[in-house]
Scaffold this active site. Structure first.
Site, mmCIF file in Angstrom:
data_model
loop_
_atom_site.group_PDB
_atom_site.id
_atom_site.type_symbol
_atom_site.label_atom_id
_atom_site.label_comp_id
_atom_site.label_asym_id
_atom_site.label_seq_id
_atom_site.Cartn_x
_atom_site.Cartn_y
_atom_site.Cartn_z
ATOM 1 N N ASN A 138 5.845 3.676 -8.681
ATOM 2 C CA ASN A 138 5.828 2.255 -9.036
ATOM 3 C C ASN A 138 4.824 2.071 -10.181
ATOM 4 O OD1 ASN A 138 5.519 -0.474 -9.320
ATOM 5 N ND2 ASN A 138 4.875 -0.868 -7.201
ATOM 6 N N ALA A 176 11.562 -4.206 -8.457
ATOM 7 C CA ALA A 176 11.263 -4.194 -7.021
ATOM 8 C C ALA A 176 12.534 -3.815 -6.262
ATOM 9 C CB ALA A 176 10.768 -5.565 -6.593
ATOM 10 N N GLY A 213 1.478 1.509 -3.550
ATOM 11 C CA GLY A 213 0.700 0.978 -2.432
ATOM 12 C C GLY A 213 1.535 0.822 -1.172
ATOM 13 N N ASP A 214 1.075 -0.063 -0.298
ATOM 14 C CA ASP A 214 1.766 -0.281 0.976
ATOM 15 C C ASP A 214 3.181 -0.837 0.751
ATOM 16 O OD1 ASP A 214 -0.526 0.514 2.351
ATOM 17 O OD2 ASP A 214 -1.383 -1.491 2.187
ATOM 18 N N GLU A 222 9.044 0.077 1.060
ATOM 19 C CA GLU A 222 10.372 0.274 0.460
ATOM 20 C C GLU A 222 10.994 1.586 0.938
ATOM 21 O OE1 GLU A 222 11.485 -0.218 -3.511
ATOM 22 O OE2 GLU A 222 10.143 -1.886 -3.931
ATOM 23 N N ARG A 272 -6.984 -9.847 -6.707
ATOM 24 C CA ARG A 272 -6.305 -11.068 -6.252
ATOM 25 C C ARG A 272 -6.539 -11.308 -4.765
ATOM 26 N NH1 ARG A 272 -2.554 -7.007 -6.338
ATOM 27 N NH2 ARG A 272 -0.916 -6.952 -4.745
ATOM 28 N N GLU A 301 4.438 -8.044 2.367
ATOM 29 C CA GLU A 301 5.593 -8.820 1.895
ATOM 30 C C GLU A 301 5.693 -10.087 2.735
ATOM 31 O OE1 GLU A 301 7.627 -7.733 -0.710
ATOM 32 O OE2 GLU A 301 6.116 -6.156 -0.871
HETATM 33 N N1 LIG Z 1 9.211 -1.291 -11.377
HETATM 34 C C1 LIG Z 1 8.803 -2.308 -10.599
HETATM 35 N N2 LIG Z 1 8.627 -3.546 -11.134
HETATM 36 C C2 LIG Z 1 8.183 -4.559 -10.375
HETATM 37 N N3 LIG Z 1 7.896 -4.461 -9.062
HETATM 38 C C3 LIG Z 1 8.057 -3.263 -8.492
HETATM 39 C C4 LIG Z 1 8.509 -2.125 -9.212
HETATM 40 N N4 LIG Z 1 8.564 -1.051 -8.370
HETATM 41 C C5 LIG Z 1 8.165 -1.512 -7.173
HETATM 42 N N5 LIG Z 1 7.862 -2.829 -7.232
HETATM 43 C C6 LIG Z 1 7.347 -3.711 -6.153
HETATM 44 O O1 LIG Z 1 5.948 -3.884 -6.365
HETATM 45 C C7 LIG Z 1 5.372 -4.360 -5.150
HETATM 46 C C8 LIG Z 1 3.937 -3.924 -5.012
HETATM 47 O O2 LIG Z 1 3.872 -2.556 -5.052
HETATM 48 P P1 LIG Z 1 2.776 -1.656 -4.377
HETATM 49 O O3 LIG Z 1 2.779 -1.812 -2.938
HETATM 50 O O4 LIG Z 1 3.038 -0.284 -4.901
HETATM 51 O O5 LIG Z 1 1.402 -2.178 -4.994
HETATM 52 P P2 LIG Z 1 0.344 -3.265 -4.514
HETATM 53 O O6 LIG Z 1 1.031 -4.449 -3.912
HETATM 54 O O7 LIG Z 1 -0.536 -3.492 -5.666
HETATM 55 O O8 LIG Z 1 -0.486 -2.491 -3.409
HETATM 56 P P3 LIG Z 1 -0.709 -2.739 -1.826
HETATM 57 O O9 LIG Z 1 0.656 -2.934 -1.227
HETATM 58 O O10 LIG Z 1 -1.387 -1.497 -1.375
HETATM 59 O O11 LIG Z 1 -1.568 -3.965 -1.679
HETATM 60 C C9 LIG Z 1 6.258 -3.826 -4.031
HETATM 61 O O12 LIG Z 1 6.711 -4.903 -3.279
HETATM 62 C C10 LIG Z 1 7.427 -3.152 -4.756
HETATM 63 O O13 LIG Z 1 8.646 -3.524 -4.166
HETATM 64 C C1 LIG Z 2 -14.177 -14.701 3.224
HETATM 65 C C2 LIG Z 2 -13.522 -13.697 2.377
HETATM 66 C C3 LIG Z 2 -12.464 -12.913 3.079
HETATM 67 C C4 LIG Z 2 -11.942 -11.812 2.200
HETATM 68 C C5 LIG Z 2 -10.831 -11.071 2.855
HETATM 69 C C6 LIG Z 2 -10.587 -9.779 2.144
HETATM 70 C C7 LIG Z 2 -9.298 -9.122 2.511
HETATM 71 C C8 LIG Z 2 -9.445 -8.007 3.491
HETATM 72 C C9 LIG Z 2 -8.215 -7.139 3.435
HETATM 73 C C10 LIG Z 2 -7.972 -6.439 4.726
HETATM 74 C C11 LIG Z 2 -6.481 -6.239 4.848
HETATM 75 C C12 LIG Z 2 -6.157 -5.163 5.767
HETATM 76 C C13 LIG Z 2 -4.750 -5.243 6.247
HETATM 77 C C14 LIG Z 2 -3.765 -4.653 5.289
HETATM 78 C C15 LIG Z 2 -2.618 -5.236 5.008
HETATM 79 C C16 LIG Z 2 -1.622 -4.644 4.072
HETATM 80 O O1 LIG Z 2 -0.430 -4.423 4.773
HETATM 81 C C17 LIG Z 2 -1.319 -5.603 2.921
HETATM 82 C C18 LIG Z 2 -0.447 -4.916 1.906
HETATM 83 O O2 LIG Z 2 -1.121 -3.939 1.242
HETATM 84 N N1 LIG Z 2 -2.555 -6.019 2.270
HETATM 85 C C19 LIG Z 2 -3.020 -7.270 2.384
HETATM 86 C C20 LIG Z 2 -4.313 -7.560 1.718
HETATM 87 O O3 LIG Z 2 -2.409 -8.137 2.955
#
Ligand SMILES: Nc1ncnc2c1ncn2[C@@H]1O[C@H](COP(=O)(O)OP(=O)(O)OP(=O)(O)O)[C@@H](O)[C@H]1O
Ligand SMILES: CCCCCCCCCCCCC/C=C/[C@@H](O)[C@H](CO)NC(C)=O
Ligand SMILES: [Ca+2]
Length: 501
Positions: free
Chosen positions: A109, A144, A168-169, A174, A282, A460
């Site tokens: 990705n 996506a 990432g997650d 996916e 974010r 998601e």
């Molecule tokens: N080429 C692409 N363009 C846009 N979105 C994409 C593409 N490939 C995958 N995605 C989508 O991007 C989203 C985020 O991806 P990913 O989980 O890898 O990163 P993240 O959200 O930054 O990390 P995390 O899930 O660990 O917080 C996923 O929902 C995936 O479906």
């Molecule tokens: C008062 C400030 C509070 C700040 C909170 C910070 C966020 C902590 C993140 C812990 C999340 C752990 C659970 C993970 C969930 C994942 O599935 C998901 C996708 O990557 N990530 C999040 C952030 O939802």
């Protein structure tokens, strides 16, 4: 043979290497160069005179804090035939390791996390796969769900020993959806039936962390480090995982392997999706904003406690890869329990959900493959108390030891929001705003909390608030991935970290 203890190295020391952790072996030329990959290296003059033949073994070295690194050790000997015999024997031993992948399908990705997926793969991972003679077919996703749809319909899975995602997650999710859905379709399993048992996937999924949270990688390996994950993949480590299936009105919505969060984590995610341009930061921004809004949500949580397992969410033990499945001691005993209330957060953690932001996770004692999820209910409380609860995720203090927090280890649960008008379709995206304003007008004790939050399902947003969740029971719902926790290895053996179902 499980260990090789060698003779003299160039520094005159002896060295022990477990065969299962050897990545590659290559013979060196008498003139100080490797024979097969063209990488030349200088050897001390004294060694080459005394021991003119040599070979180099690349192996896994355990570094600090669960980190793995690739190290080389060069062995010297007097006779060429002996040297070749060693090289050949080691190669034969490596070929006999059937758990190791030889052909991998890799999805990158390019937009996950800090948008470094392609660079991470090319610079840190691909050279290791090449060293270990693993062939790869690499697909850089273009949108996506590209990886999910390709896996579900097109990919020639028979050609591969495993699939790997760089992201990432969300990317891991996916892969799970692509593979699990395809397996169920091929086996005639109706995903819309909440009671139906899932057929396990035969292919394993590996993650190279390149996302924002990387919770699935961190919670299983102990660190989000691309090199460590690549090495676990190469040596063929595997770890079963629980998969929760999420339904609404007998319609399948999604699978979840880490967090299902309503209230705080749902609102935070919904807000953060609009700020993807900020990258991983974010979540901090939206997390703080969501904390300040302090919305609570009314509803009913029903759950089926897991009475047939050993262990509770309040245990002090920690589960990472290497965990041996808990045995069932008896069949389901208890019935469903029902809790009504006003909740700041409803979280279901199928694994610890540890990540760099919360190194012990949302449920530190959750198990990876026990067919349960830890249901955490955070009732309405003051902002100050909620902050104390959140901050405890980052300290040694117990986040569950608070009067407004309760945690249950469950097999299934349901959530129905209070203002769910009927069981008929309720699409939050279309109706949420309208209902919010109507409820604000109609509700006498309105504190302007919206009626509905969203569910954060592994990062998601789900389109429904009323859901039914089943954490599918072992061994039918296990999904394997290439990870292991290094400290779990006590005694060396040929397959020290391979777990069969
Ligand atoms: N080429 C692409 N363009 C846009 N979105 C994409 C593409 N490939 C995958 N995605 C989508 O991007 C989203 C985020 O991806 P990913 O989980 O890898 O990163 P993240 O959200 O930054 O990390 P995390 O899930 O660990 O917080 C996923 O929902 C995936 O479906
Ligand atoms: C008062 C400030 C509070 C700040 C909170 C910070 C966020 C902590 C993140 C812990 C999340 C752990 C659970 C993970 C969930 C994942 O599935 C998901 C996708 O990557 N990530 C999040 C952030 O939802
Ligand atoms: Ca679990």
């Amino acid at each position: 043979m499980s260990w090789l203890t060698f003779f003299i190295t160039s520094h005159g020391t002896s060295h022990g290497v477990s065969v299962s952790e050897i990545l590659a072996v290559r013979e060196l030329d008498v003139d100080c160069g490797t024979k097969d990959d063209g990488r030349w290296q200088k050897m001390p003059q004294k060694s080459t005179e005394a021991y003119p033949y040599a070979f180099t073994v690349s192996y896994v070295e355990r570094a600090w804090q669960h980190r793995w690194r690739c190290s080389d050790v060069t062995f010297h000997c007097l006779e060429g035939a002996l040297c070749q015999q060693w090289v050949q024997t080691i190669r034969e031993q490596l070929t006999a390791l059937t758990s190791r992948p030889k052909h991998l399908l890799v999805y990158i990705n390019p937009y996950g996390g800090k948008q470094q997926g392609e660079r991470i793969y090319e610079q840190k991972v691909a050279p290791l796969f090449t060293l270990a003679s693993i062939s790869t077919h690499v697909i850089v996703t273009e949108h996506a769900n590209h990886a999910r749809d390709h896996l579900r319909t097109e990919a020639e899975l028979k050609k591969y020993d495993g699939v790997v995602c760089v992201g990432g997650d969300g990317m891991f999710s996916e892969m799970v959806h692509g593979l699990v859905s395809r397996t169920q379709r091929d086996n005639g399993v109706d995903q819309n039936s909440p009671e139906e048992k899932l057929v396990p996937c035969t292919l394993r999924i590996g993650i190279i962390p390149a996302g924002s949270t990387d919770c699935i990688c961190y919670a299983t390996v102990g660190i989000n480090d691309p090199v460590t994950s690549a090495l676990h993949i190469i040596v063929g480590d595997a770890q079963p995982m629980d998969v929760c299936s999420v339904h609404h009105n007998n319609t399948f919505l999604r699978y979840s392997v880490s967090l299902l969060g309503y209230g705080f984590y749902g609102d935070m995610l919904a807000d953060s999706e609009r700020k993807r341009w900020m990258g991983p930061a974010r979540y901090d921004f939206s997390g703080f904003k969501t904390f300040l809004t302090h919305h609570y949500y009314e509803g009913t949580v029903s759950f089926l406690p897991a009475t047939d397992i050993l262990g509770t969410p309040r245990d002090k033990t920690r589960c990472r890869a290497g965990y041996v499945l808990l045995q069932r001691t008896m069949e389901y005993k208890g019935g469903w329990r029902v809790i009504r209330g006003k909740f700041l957060a409803i979280n279901a953690a199928s694994m610890s959900c540890a990540c760099p932001r919360s190194p012990k996770g949302l449920s530190p004692a959750a198990h990876l493959a026990d067919g349960t999820t830890d249901l955490i209910l955070v009732r309405k409380c003051s902002r100050f108390n909620f902050l104390r609860h959140l901050l405890r995720h980052t300290s040694k203090y117990d986040q569950f030891d608070m009067t407004f927090v309760e945690v249950h280890r469950v097999r299934r649960f349901r959530f129905t929001p209070r203002y769910c008008q009927s069981d008929s379709e309720l699409d939050l995206r279309e109706n949420g705003k309208r209902l919010f304003s109507q409820i604000c007008r109609d509700h006498p004790a309105c504190s302007c909390s919206p009626a509905y939050s969203s569910w954060n399902c592994d990062g998601e947003i789900l389109p429904h608030a009323a859901i039914e969740v089943g954490c599918v029971t072992t061994p039918y719902n296990l999904l394997c991935k290439y990870t292991v926790h290094s400290e779990s290895i006590q005694t060396p053996s040929l397959f020290p970290h391979f777990f069969t179902l």
